[in-house]
Design a protein around this motif. Sequence first.
Motif, short mmCIF file in Angstrom:
data_model
loop_
_atom_site.label_atom_id
_atom_site.label_comp_id
_atom_site.label_asym_id
_atom_site.label_seq_id
_atom_site.Cartn_x
_atom_site.Cartn_y
_atom_site.Cartn_z
N ILE A 106 0.84 -1.21 0.00
CA ILE A 106 0.00 0.00 0.00
C ILE A 106 0.87 1.25 0.00
CG2 ILE A 106 -1.72 1.32 1.31
CD1 ILE A 106 -2.78 -1.37 2.35
N VAL A 107 1.92 1.23 0.82
CA VAL A 107 2.85 2.36 0.87
C VAL A 107 3.53 2.54 -0.49
CG1 VAL A 107 5.00 3.20 1.89
CG2 VAL A 107 3.21 2.24 3.35
N SER A 108 3.90 1.45 -1.14
CA SER A 108 4.54 1.54 -2.45
C SER A 108 3.65 2.22 -3.47
CB SER A 108 4.92 0.13 -2.95
OG SER A 108 5.91 -0.45 -2.14
N ILE A 109 2.37 1.90 -3.45
CA ILE A 109 1.42 2.53 -4.37
C ILE A 109 1.41 4.05 -4.16
CG2 ILE A 109 -1.04 2.77 -4.93
CD1 ILE A 109 -1.32 -0.23 -4.31
N ALA A 110 1.28 4.47 -2.89
CA ALA A 110 1.18 5.89 -2.59
C ALA A 110 2.49 6.62 -2.88
CB ALA A 110 0.77 6.08 -1.14
N VAL A 111 3.61 6.05 -2.46
CA VAL A 111 4.90 6.73 -2.64
C VAL A 111 5.25 6.86 -4.12
CG1 VAL A 111 7.39 6.52 -2.26
CG2 VAL A 111 5.80 6.12 -0.38
N MET A 112 5.05 5.82 -4.91
CA MET A 112 5.37 5.92 -6.32
C MET A 112 4.40 6.85 -7.04
SD MET A 112 8.17 4.53 -6.83
CE MET A 112 8.15 4.78 -8.60
N VAL A 171 5.40 -6.28 -5.18
CA VAL A 171 5.77 -4.92 -4.77
C VAL A 171 6.13 -4.07 -5.99
CG1 VAL A 171 8.24 -5.35 -4.36
CG2 VAL A 171 7.06 -3.59 -3.06
N SER A 172 6.74 -4.67 -7.01
CA SER A 172 7.05 -3.93 -8.23
C SER A 172 5.78 -3.55 -8.98
CB SER A 172 7.98 -4.75 -9.14
OG SER A 172 9.22 -5.02 -8.49
N THR A 173 4.80 -4.45 -8.98
CA THR A 173 3.51 -4.14 -9.60
C THR A 173 2.83 -3.00 -8.88
OG1 THR A 173 3.25 -6.45 -10.33
CG2 THR A 173 1.27 -5.08 -10.27
#
Length: 474
Positions: free
Chosen positions: A278-284, A405-407
């Motif tokens: 979830i953090v990865s989605i928001a940060v990217m 996580v890459s997706t």
Amino acid sequence: MTLTSTASSRTSPRRQGLLLALLCVAQFMVYLDISIVNVALPSIQESLGMAAGDLPYVVTAYGTVLGGFLLLGGRLADVFGRRRVLQIGLTVFAGTSLLAGLATDPAVLIAARGAQGLGAALVTPAALSILMDAFEPGPARNKALGIWGSLTGIASVCGVLFGGVLTDGVGWRWIFWVNVPIGLAAVALAPFVLPESREPARRRFDVAGAVVLTAGLLLLIHTLDQAVELGWDSPRTIGGLLLAGALLIGFVRIELRTHSPLLPMSIFARRTLRTANIVSIAVMGAVVTLFFFASLYMQQVLGWTPMRTGVAYVPLASSVAAAAGVASVLVTRFSPRVVLVSGLVVTATGLLMLSRLGLDAAYAAEVLPAFVIVGVGLGLTFVPVQIMALDDVDEQEFGVAAGLVSTSQEAGGALGLAVVSTIVLAHIDSIVEAGRETAVAAQLSGFQLAFVAAACWVLGALAVVLVDRVLSRR
């Protein structure tokens, strides 16, 4: 083949260094090609006679296919061998880079860019799972992930810089051809540097799940990319989102019924991995928004050349690399969540500083400090996110977790830019129609709003981490 734990125990420090260097070179190429074409687009358009409406596909074809096939690439690596899949991916990437540079027709170039994305989707999860397999948990793995985590920011910035240098120098075709010797050299060196690993027992491959998931992700990311141009109320946007949602729901149903799932639903029971994604989605979403609108701000408001704009990003990339190295040490002394919270706070602060820039901002006094703070924040963020996403995953599922996580990062980038661009363009149009400001002032107001929106993405990620921390204590 050997189990991942066995491979880790027999990898010497010297060989670990060579392994990390090779994997980082491979991943650097993948991230570099996300941004390297942006500066070259005008030259490509003139050379191939491309219509303006087709030009964005040179960028989006790569990102869409990359995001759509990452999970499939991760599972292929787990099942058929991570080194083998990495070599296949690098071969595809090098071959299609050659084809892209030779293209004399827009359709060929766009198709080659999509095929590049397929190669990249095999490289990324395989490389990250090999890294996790080769380094034991603890300081060594954290340091390796620190270097790995810094690649996103560094390669994105270098892409803008190298794209300008190569396009102005030897020509735009070399932004693709430069990948060919590097990719083929990595393929040749891989058997001598990288250990092979896969699941202990090869299982039946989930073909139905692979087809439905890949179709759903391709459609979702493509629809998000097109939402800015078509509008969120467009029948094509609404229909694309509904169909993508139906495909992804269908994928979940398939996975719950099959004995050999492409993506085991049990993996989402791991709270740390769930939070990291979830953090990865928001940060990217914030990162892609930052690079897109900061580039427009420096060129359209401050009047800088593409080359100067690319050079302006260098301190940001350096800050990401330095902070990632610090983060790899801090996560061994504190929990990854503590470092992550710090990184998110610093990143949001830098983005809000960017939102205060004016029509004649001085680089050294105003732009540079904001870039450095954002870079430090991102460096402190990328490392703990990678650790949280993979640290509590079973060794035989490194590939699928890396693909997941890459997706999330690819989907987050597309979602973030689509949402923020829609808001910003509507804001600029409303100012222009009202006649309250000049065109440049209206653009500035829109770009300032974009940086605030990017900060909101980061603060949303911070809220998720804090809530997760509270729940984990119960």
